[in-house]
Motif scaffolding. Structure first.
Motif, short mmCIF file in Angstrom:
data_model
loop_
_atom_site.label_atom_id
_atom_site.label_comp_id
_atom_site.label_asym_id
_atom_site.label_seq_id
_atom_site.Cartn_x
_atom_site.Cartn_y
_atom_site.Cartn_z
N GLU D 26 19.29 7.54 -24.87
CA GLU D 26 19.00 7.20 -23.83
C GLU D 26 17.40 6.39 -23.94
O GLU D 26 16.74 6.61 -24.87
CB GLU D 26 18.45 8.46 -22.95
CG GLU D 26 19.91 8.89 -22.22
CD GLU D 26 19.68 10.17 -21.52
OE1 GLU D 26 18.44 10.68 -21.12
OE2 GLU D 26 20.91 10.68 -21.22
N PRO D 27 17.26 5.42 -23.00
CA PRO D 27 16.09 4.63 -23.12
C PRO D 27 14.71 5.30 -23.21
O PRO D 27 14.65 6.54 -22.49
CB PRO D 27 15.91 3.72 -21.71
CG PRO D 27 17.46 3.75 -21.60
CD PRO D 27 18.11 4.96 -21.93
N LEU D 28 13.96 5.09 -23.95
CA LEU D 28 12.47 5.42 -24.09
C LEU D 28 12.46 6.86 -24.76
O LEU D 28 11.31 7.43 -24.77
CB LEU D 28 11.74 5.72 -22.54
CG LEU D 28 11.58 4.21 -21.98
CD1 LEU D 28 11.50 4.25 -20.54
CD2 LEU D 28 10.49 3.40 -22.66
N PHE D 31 9.44 7.08 -27.25
CA PHE D 31 8.33 7.13 -26.77
C PHE D 31 8.25 8.36 -26.01
O PHE D 31 7.05 8.95 -26.25
CB PHE D 31 8.17 5.97 -25.20
CG PHE D 31 7.08 6.23 -24.73
CD1 PHE D 31 5.68 5.97 -25.03
CD2 PHE D 31 7.21 6.79 -23.16
CE1 PHE D 31 4.65 6.31 -24.47
CE2 PHE D 31 6.06 7.05 -22.66
CZ PHE D 31 5.01 6.75 -23.18
N ASN D 32 9.12 8.99 -25.45
CA ASN D 32 9.02 10.41 -24.70
C ASN D 32 8.73 11.51 -25.91
O ASN D 32 7.84 12.41 -25.67
CB ASN D 32 10.23 10.73 -24.04
CG ASN D 32 10.32 10.05 -22.61
OD1 ASN D 32 9.27 10.06 -22.07
ND2 ASN D 32 11.35 9.78 -22.08
#
Lengths: 200, 200, 200, 200, 200, 200
Positions: D26-28, D31-32
């Motif tokens: 999943e996107p990000l 970052f998460n």
């Protein structure tokens, strides 16, 4: 000069005669000549007289190598289109097809005759009525569409036809109608993309 | 099922009846259903029956809020187009206009009648013949075009017309022709962008 | 000339000797020379002889300023790749890396030796086996990959090696294999993007 | 956690075991989970255990419909790549091929064995060593590459092989090397596009 | 020469005097001159002396046709910006506005005076303080911003003002500050796009 | 409701109070609510009251995990911007910076005070005056900018300030000015890209 302004595109109609030399396909010609700072379609009537070094369609160039001035017509309706929103060549070719279809429809609506469209060419009774090219510069996409009014100036080996041969005389009116329908269509598409839900 | 393969696009023609429910507009429907791994145009005949939650044109949604199933026809030619080369919504709308023009031309060539195209709609005698939407998913652009064959299932407040009302019966043939001309046009444009000199 | 056609790309193999002069990197060279109207990879064997004014890698230009013809080899396998789908320079460099990896793999499979790839260069025993450049025109991305067959023509200050030095003689077969694997890979990616669910 | 920072991309190596569940695509996610605000490649070792509703390759989904958890391995090297510079799916697939080639090369350099790459799959002795998917979200492109370390957890109908079966034990080191070579390659391409003359 | 490196952009400050001739706007100038292989902003102090054939703003060209060297100043702070991430002209113009706003703010913070920004121009007391152009090459977008230090070299028909006229003497410091704030802003945006959830 | 129409963008000013809930950031909100079919900036005054599940800035989400409604203000000027011309996230962030700079300048021009801009935040005396996010949907880019009018509703751990604290009372006028300057700037850029010579 007559100018019809839509939100994102201007239709410019020249009242005086003007020759299409191939230079008009260069980027920013409409800005340079008419101070248009929108996307634009410019229509004018006059001869087509394109030297081989100004031709952009390499297929034509290859086929006409031994000919001096292969894109030639003693009188034609000419359109020069320029879009800056997305200079992508495929997008410009899609717009070119829409312009040619628009021309076909407007002409057919003025006489009770049917044209044939094959790719970006229009034919009447298997005779070539038009020439067309789409190309891109660094920041804009450009289209030239030339529709023969007279057929006598066309190179001898091309079986050509002109609007006059089809009994059409109100070429100025047809030119204006094509330019304004094309501009309206492009303007409508801008509105359409601002009312459509994306897909998930 | 009949499949005509061009280099970059497949035209798929369904021989059996199929209802258009609005689900077919979802990305990858042609791959999921027919294993097509090219861009595609799928044509099928059947009712249109789209629930409001499957509608993508917010303008229609807003106008039809109080209606249960606003896009409805008891029998229609349906086209589902999907392009993955560039999912940009404007490009998809340009292609939509080309599809609608193609449909107009093919239909006109089969009867001696003139249609009117306004934006992405076709009219015969001021009656609505078609519905159309272009939209984009994350990786593909999609188009649905529905051309009424019968006019009886259309919502009462829409003044509709069907191909049958115009005396057209060979709807399967017309569907095939539209799909194959559209696919050929897209395929031709791919060739055209590979023969064109850039502008300097 | 031998041509293998994939859906969106053609692999063209020249049977005759041809010098790489740097002119072949120009847009539409494959169309002009071989009438290819798809994306293309063209393979040919011959010397590399590029004048400094035809060089596109400014880093090389700066380093070789005092040299007349810096990209030079008496015999090399040459590939010219052109893609029109997206002329973006980064995309072209990604494809360049795939072409170089393909070359590396094919060569390694023909002899029991290991090459080293660093960026877009191939080395054997710390000697330079290849030169490569990716660049973009207005409407297309282009790649040249030259793999030395002989090492004697290479400028003296470059420590070079050729396929012959590695005991490889079937250079034509290797050229054909690289071109066809690259074309197949590009073709496969077109299929892959048409079977993949987007992310939400 | 170990982090190697290049200008535009970070390589993150997890020292602890972690299962690949399909959520990491999943996107990000990077970052998460790791506060990375660059493009990234994250490597970790652990089982692969992807439920069918988390699968993005519709071809696999269609073929495995009757299977509960089709992408499964008791132990694998996993890479999660995310690029925000251009989320285009084709660009992401090009990068995926580069990642798979990098993995192939690193593994081959650690043992005296040859792998086979077909599309985005790696094989050893005709047994499947890896699974791979590229996909795009709205603003980023993502790749997952899973390389079997053990072959026992793979679904029975797949003829699989793991790095351990090939005699490779230093899987952590291999993982680190692949991640860092990939990141370096992407970083090098950024430099390359800033030294290349355009074509005219 | 002083160089401040951010992840994706370098700010280069020249300590010696240098004339802006219009040649500096050409693609890859920063790479050619300073070996920068990132996006870049280069700041230098010196006269502006642009011949009409090197001007990119056609509006200026048209208005100044009868003038020899219309962009002229005896001493100015000059910035040359180049971005390769996306050469799109609109994106370059958006960045140009950010650069001009940054200049305005830095200057205002150094004196207790207010400037006026109109489009890409800065004014003090209705006198023109700056000239600016954004343009694109095939693979990069470029910006020139010139801020007058002295006002005596400016063409007579332009009512100009220079930083010295406003009592500002620390022009080198101001130049450095503008370059570094601009570079930091571009770098921060790269981070921002890697922390933002997409919309559904 | 007051609407100022530029060629490609409309500025809409709400006269009535309206709460910003985070729902307004969704694609097509301006079309759905005000029938705007251009790019748009909508300004309204009212509380900000965004639930964590409607937040798009993951950095904020991560930092505020234990807080119920982190973006909160009892009264603020709110702007919702939507652009369909290019939904690219970086382009949207560039526009966001221009919007924030515009707001800074308009506010400063109304009082004799200086604000500080850091990234997309505005500060007065080191107290936070604004919140801002840029994000993209599938077909459009969106921005929300909220400028505190009162500071009492802001979460306690944020050191906030409102326009009223700075002695500014004519908030409606300021809102109108910001919206109209932003729209004019975007409109001017469209003109600028249609007068600029490309680079060779």
């Amino acid at each position: 000069m007559k100018k019809i302004d839509f939100d994102t595109i201007s239709a410019v109609i020249l009242e005086e005669f003007k020759t299409y030399t191939g230079k008009e396909i260069e980027p920013l010609w409409a800005f340079n000549t008419f101070d248009v700072q929108k996307d634009s379609i410019v229509g004018f009537i006059g001869p087509m007289n394109v030297k081989i070094e100004n031709m952009k369609d390499l297929k034509d160039v290859k086929e006409e190598k031994d000919v001096e001035i292969p894109i030639q017509s003693s009188e034609a309706i000419n359109f020069i289109v320029e879009h800056f929103d997305n200079p992508d060549l495929k997008m410009t070719y899609l717009r070119q097809r829409i312009l040619v279809s628009t021309a076909k429809e407007v002409i057919e609506n003025h006489v009770n005759l049917k044209l044939k469209k094959s790719g970006d060419d229009l034919y009447f009774n298997d005779k070539k009525l038009s020439v067309c090219i789409a190309c891109r510069g660094i920041s804009s996409g450009k289209i030239h569409l030339g529709i023969n009014i007279k057929s006598d100036g066309v190179p001898a080996y091309v079986s050509a036809v002109g609007l006059n041969d089809m009994g059409i005389e109100n070429t100025f009116e047809i030119m204006e109608e094509i330019a304004s329908i094309y501009a309206k269509e492009m303007s409508k598409i801008e509105k359409d993309i601002r009312k459509t839900l994306p897909l998930f």
